[in-house]
Every structure is written in structure tokens, then in C-alpha cells.
Design an enzyme around this catalytic site. Structure first.
Site, PDB file in Angstrom:
ATOM      1  N   TYR A 156      10.177  -7.206  -9.825  1.00 34.28           N
ATOM      2  CA  TYR A 156      10.486  -8.624  -9.564  1.00 34.28           C
ATOM      3  C   TYR A 156      11.982  -8.894  -9.802  1.00 34.28           C
ATOM      4  O   TYR A 156      12.644  -9.556  -8.992  1.00 34.28           O
ATOM      5  CB  TYR A 156       9.613  -9.463 -10.496  1.00 34.28           C
ATOM      6  CG  TYR A 156       9.622 -10.951 -10.271  1.00 34.28           C
ATOM      7  CD1 TYR A 156       8.788 -11.531  -9.324  1.00 34.28           C
ATOM      8  CD2 TYR A 156      10.417 -11.785 -11.045  1.00 34.28           C
ATOM      9  CE1 TYR A 156       8.751 -12.914  -9.154  1.00 34.28           C
ATOM     10  CE2 TYR A 156      10.395 -13.161 -10.880  1.00 34.28           C
ATOM     11  CZ  TYR A 156       9.559 -13.725  -9.927  1.00 34.28           C
ATOM     12  OH  TYR A 156       9.529 -15.091  -9.763  1.00 34.28           O
ATOM     13  N   LYS A 160      14.593 -10.227  -7.040  1.00 31.46           N
ATOM     14  CA  LYS A 160      15.215 -11.537  -7.226  1.00 31.46           C
ATOM     15  C   LYS A 160      16.735 -11.428  -7.360  1.00 31.46           C
ATOM     16  O   LYS A 160      17.474 -12.303  -6.890  1.00 31.46           O
ATOM     17  CB  LYS A 160      14.598 -12.247  -8.440  1.00 31.46           C
ATOM     18  CG  LYS A 160      13.127 -12.630  -8.237  1.00 31.46           C
ATOM     19  CD  LYS A 160      12.946 -13.618  -7.086  1.00 31.46           C
ATOM     20  CE  LYS A 160      11.557 -14.213  -7.019  1.00 31.46           C
ATOM     21  NZ  LYS A 160      11.395 -15.160  -5.911  1.00 31.46           N
TER      22      LYS A 160
HETATM   23  N1  CAA Z   1       9.384  -6.364 -25.211  1.00 29.83           N
HETATM   24  C1  CAA Z   1       9.415  -5.115 -25.735  1.00 29.83           C
HETATM   25  N2  CAA Z   1       8.376  -4.277 -25.731  1.00 29.83           N
HETATM   26  C2  CAA Z   1       7.235  -4.732 -25.194  1.00 29.83           C
HETATM   27  C3  CAA Z   1       7.095  -6.033 -24.631  1.00 29.83           C
HETATM   28  C4  CAA Z   1       8.243  -6.846 -24.681  1.00 29.83           C
HETATM   29  N3  CAA Z   1       8.227  -8.091 -24.196  1.00 29.83           N
HETATM   30  N4  CAA Z   1       5.850  -6.174 -24.170  1.00 29.83           N
HETATM   31  C5  CAA Z   1       5.202  -5.008 -24.385  1.00 29.83           C
HETATM   32  N5  CAA Z   1       6.050  -4.162 -25.051  1.00 29.83           N
HETATM   33  C6  CAA Z   1       5.754  -2.796 -25.485  1.00 29.83           C
HETATM   34  C7  CAA Z   1       4.339  -2.643 -26.026  1.00 29.83           C
HETATM   35  O1  CAA Z   1       4.320  -2.940 -27.396  1.00 29.83           O
HETATM   36  C8  CAA Z   1       4.030  -1.205 -25.724  1.00 29.83           C
HETATM   37  O2  CAA Z   1       4.686  -0.388 -26.673  1.00 29.83           O
HETATM   38  P1  CAA Z   1       4.038   1.031 -27.152  1.00 29.83           P
HETATM   39  O3  CAA Z   1       3.829   1.843 -25.904  1.00 29.83           O
HETATM   40  O4  CAA Z   1       5.072   1.568 -28.065  1.00 29.83           O
HETATM   41  O5  CAA Z   1       2.746   0.643 -27.805  1.00 29.83           O
HETATM   42  C9  CAA Z   1       4.740  -0.945 -24.404  1.00 29.83           C
HETATM   43  O6  CAA Z   1       5.789  -1.936 -24.342  1.00 29.83           O
HETATM   44  C10 CAA Z   1       3.838  -1.093 -23.181  1.00 29.83           C
HETATM   45  O7  CAA Z   1       3.127  -2.320 -23.336  1.00 29.83           O
HETATM   46  P2  CAA Z   1       1.908  -2.658 -22.417  1.00 29.83           P
HETATM   47  O8  CAA Z   1       1.024  -1.458 -22.227  1.00 29.83           O
HETATM   48  O9  CAA Z   1       1.286  -3.924 -22.910  1.00 29.83           O
HETATM   49  O10 CAA Z   1       2.661  -2.940 -21.057  1.00 29.83           O
HETATM   50  P3  CAA Z   1       2.054  -3.401 -19.705  1.00 29.83           P
HETATM   51  O11 CAA Z   1       2.450  -2.442 -18.659  1.00 29.83           O
HETATM   52  O12 CAA Z   1       0.611  -3.749 -19.804  1.00 29.83           O
HETATM   53  O13 CAA Z   1       2.859  -4.757 -19.463  1.00 29.83           O
HETATM   54  C11 CAA Z   1       3.166  -7.088 -19.589  1.00 29.83           C
HETATM   55  C12 CAA Z   1       2.854  -5.814 -20.368  1.00 29.83           C
HETATM   56  C13 CAA Z   1       1.964  -7.440 -18.705  1.00 29.83           C
HETATM   57  C14 CAA Z   1       4.376  -6.892 -18.671  1.00 29.83           C
HETATM   58  C15 CAA Z   1       3.432  -8.153 -20.601  1.00 29.83           C
HETATM   59  O14 CAA Z   1       4.511  -7.748 -21.423  1.00 29.83           O
HETATM   60  C16 CAA Z   1       3.820  -9.472 -19.951  1.00 29.83           C
HETATM   61  O15 CAA Z   1       3.010 -10.175 -19.389  1.00 29.83           O
HETATM   62  N6  CAA Z   1       5.110  -9.828 -20.059  1.00 29.83           N
HETATM   63  C17 CAA Z   1       5.636 -11.061 -19.479  1.00 29.83           C
HETATM   64  C18 CAA Z   1       6.103 -10.798 -18.090  1.00 29.83           C
HETATM   65  C19 CAA Z   1       6.668 -12.065 -17.526  1.00 29.83           C
HETATM   66  O16 CAA Z   1       7.443 -12.786 -18.137  1.00 29.83           O
HETATM   67  N7  CAA Z   1       6.319 -12.362 -16.282  1.00 29.83           N
HETATM   68  C20 CAA Z   1       6.773 -13.567 -15.675  1.00 29.83           C
HETATM   69  C21 CAA Z   1       5.771 -13.992 -14.668  1.00 29.83           C
HETATM   70  S1  CAA Z   1       6.158 -15.592 -14.008  1.00 29.83           S
HETATM   71  C22 CAA Z   1       7.481 -15.321 -13.051  1.00 29.83           C
HETATM   72  O17 CAA Z   1       7.888 -14.249 -12.773  1.00 29.83           O
HETATM   73  C23 CAA Z   1       8.164 -16.565 -12.539  1.00 29.83           C
HETATM   74  C24 CAA Z   1       9.604 -16.522 -12.865  1.00 29.83           C
HETATM   75  O18 CAA Z   1      10.406 -16.375 -11.966  1.00 29.83           O
HETATM   76  C25 CAA Z   1      10.036 -16.737 -14.255  1.00 29.83           C
END
Ligand code: CAA
Length: 249
Positions: A156, A160
Site C-alpha cells: 500500500y 500510494k
Molecule cells: N510494529 C512493529 N512490529 C510489529 C507491529 C508493529 N506495528 N505489528 C506486528 N509487529 C510484529 C509482531 O509482534 C510479530 O513479531 P514476531 O514475529 O517477533 O512475533 C511480527 O511483527 C509479525 O506480526 P504479525 O504476524 O501479527 O504480522 P501480520 O503479517 O499478521 O500483520 C498487521 C499484522 C495485520 C499488519 C497488523 O500489524 C495491522 O493491522 N497493522 C495496521 C496496518 C494499518 O495501519 N493498516 C491501515 C489500513 S487503513 C488504510 O490503509 C487507510 C489509510 O490510507 C490510512
């Protein structure tokens, strides 16, 4: 009919989403003839009824914005049935969030095609008619996450950020033709897309927004309508941040 004797035609892609709906309403309230692009038939039919009930009779046109030919067919139809697109809002977009190390090629490809190739496809099909009439407004809806990093959004963010790259170069190429090209980079707005983020993650994100809340769709629509206006003719190649202070640089 000469340009100043008819309503300006504003094509909004992804119009049936939260931001798109607010944009269509705001543009129509401001006297533009908004034209809605949609992708899913059933959603579009429901949306048209709801909009009609709210007092907005909106012409709707199908296109898969990730497909160059499909966009071409839509623009030709609009041209012959309504007229030249004066204002294009590249708003359609999707998310396929996930850590990069697990990101599939399909999720990379889908986001790049829907969010970035779409902007090329739509701009490319409207630009020459705009040049011919010596007038146009193009507004690319990017994101705060195209300006900064967001864990889980490599696809994304890349798309963007790319949108604003397109804005900058296209802006200078058509500046002498009465056409402006600008980017809007919304932060977290109260749309289905943002509400799809897990609640605990979303709550953490909201804590990082100095204004202390999600943005409203009408707040983005207000800026779209401003940039679409005739009087915004000296604003081009700009990137408007609208994120409640979440990313200040
Ligand atoms: N920062 C640092 N580390 C993170 C993290 C973060 N924010 N989130 C997860 N991690 C870490 C986890 O702790 C994990 O670490 P370990 O492997 O050491 O245990 C590792 O990263 C992997 O985590 P996940 O397996 O949970 O990762 P995932 O592939 O399932 O993804 C996610 C997680 C779904 C991306 C989740 O973090 C999330 O939803 N984040 C928000 C994303 C976001 O802001 N999207 C915006 C959507 S709206 C939009 O896009 C509109 C706009 O324009 C703003």
C-alpha cells in the site's frame, strides 16, 4: 455547449466507498455533475438507491480501474453519454495488509494494480480530452502511509507513494494546458477500510493522532471540492496532508 455554460463533470473512482460517497455528495452540493465509477454491481445498485433517497441522482459507470481497457471503455461511454471529464478523482483503492516477509505476490500485485496502475489508467484516458479543452483537474487520493512507514503496508505504501510521483511529473507536463494535478494524503478516516484494522491495533493508532480522533469523510471531500474548483488553478503538483497532525514534516 461551451465549458462555462454546462456543469463541470467530475468522475470519482471507487465512488461507492466511504470516501467516494462523501466526495460525490460534496461535489454535487457544490454544483458539479458527479459521475460515479463502481466495480461491484450489487453494491452499486444498493448505493444508487440510497443516494437517490438522500436526494442525489448519480450517473454510474462500471470499470475495473486496474484494467486499462476497461477504463478506456468507461471513459468513452461517459464522453458520448455525458461529456468530457473535467475533473478526475482517483479514489479507488484496496488494502491487503501483512508483514512483508509473509506478503504474497498476489497481495503485492493486487494493491499495486488497484491503487497505482489505476491512476495511470484513468489519467491516461482523460488527459488528451482535457488538453483539447484546455481545462482539467486531477486529484489523486494517496495516504499518510504513502508519506511515512506503516508496519504491514509495504504494498500500500509503495502504491500510494507512487501516486504522488505520478502527480508531480504529470502536473508539470500539463501545467500550460489549464490542467492541475494534485495529491491528497488522508490519514486515518472513519471508513470501512480503517474499521477493518483489528480494534486493538486501531486504538493504538488513534493514540498517535494529535487531534485525538479519526478524520471524517466529509473533511476529505471538502478538500477535494476545493481543489476541483476553477479558482484552484495555481495549485499544482502539491501533496495535501490531512491527517490530524499524525505525520508532520
Ligand atoms: N510494529 C512493529 N512490529 C510489529 C507491529 C508493529 N506495528 N505489528 C506486528 N509487529 C510484529 C509482531 O509482534 C510479530 O513479531 P514476531 O514475529 O517477533 O512475533 C511480527 O511483527 C509479525 O506480526 P504479525 O504476524 O501479527 O504480522 P501480520 O503479517 O499478521 O500483520 C498487521 C499484522 C495485520 C499488519 C497488523 O500489524 C495491522 O493491522 N497493522 C495496521 C496496518 C494499518 O495501519 N493498516 C491501515 C489500513 S487503513 C488504510 O490503509 C487507510 C489509510 O490510507 C490510512
Amino acid at each position: 455547449m461551451k465549458k462555462d455554460e454546462r456543469k463541470y463533470i467530475a468522475l470519482v473512482t471507487g465512488a461507492t466507498g466511504g470516501l467516494g460517497t462523501a466526495m460525490v455528495k460534496h461535489l454535487m452540493d457544490d454544483g458539479y455533475l458527479a459521475v460515479a465509477n463502481y466495480h461491484t454491481q450489487a453494491k452499486a445498485e444498493k448505493w444508487k438507491e440510497e443516494m437517490r433517497a438522500a436526494g442525489y441522482d448519480v450517473p454510474m459507470y462500471f470499470a475495473d480501474v486496474s484494467d486499462f481497457g476497461s477504463v478506456g471503455e468507461m471513459v468513452s461511454k461517459i464522453q458520448s453519454e455525458i461529456g468530457t471529464v473535467d475533473i478526475l478523482v482517483n479514489n479507488a483503492g484496496i488494502t491487503r495488509d501483512g508483514a512483508f516477509r509473509k506478503m504474497s505476490f498476489e497481495n503485492w500485485d493486487a494493491v499495486l494494480k488497484t491503487n497505482l496502475y489505476s491512476a495511470f489508467n484513468c489519467c491516461r484516458h482523460v488527459i488528451n480530452p482535457m488538453i483539447e479543452q484546455n481545462y482539467g483537474r486531477i486529484i489523486n487520493i494517496s495516504s499518510v502511509n504513502g508519506q511515512r512507514a506503516q508496519f504491514g503496508q509495504a504494498n500500500y505504501s509503495a502504491a500510494k507513494a507512487g501516486m504522488h510521483g505520478l502527480t508531480k511529473t504529470l502536473a508539470i507536463e500539463v501545467a500550460s494546458k489549464g490542467i492541475t494535478v494534485n495529491t491528497i494524503s488522508p490519514g486515518y478516516i472513519g471508513t470501512d477500510m480503517v474499521m477493518a484494522v483489528a480494534e486493538e491495533v486501531r486504538e493504538q493508532i488513534i493514540k498517535t493522532i494529535p487531534v485525538g480522533r479519526l478524520g471524517g469523510t466529509f473533511e476529505i471531500a471538502h478538500l477535494v471540492s476545493f481543489l476541483a474548483s476553477k479558482d484552484a488553478g495555481f495549485i499544482t503538483g502539491a501533496n495535501y496532508s490531512i491527517n490530524g497532525g499524525q505525520h508532520v514534516y
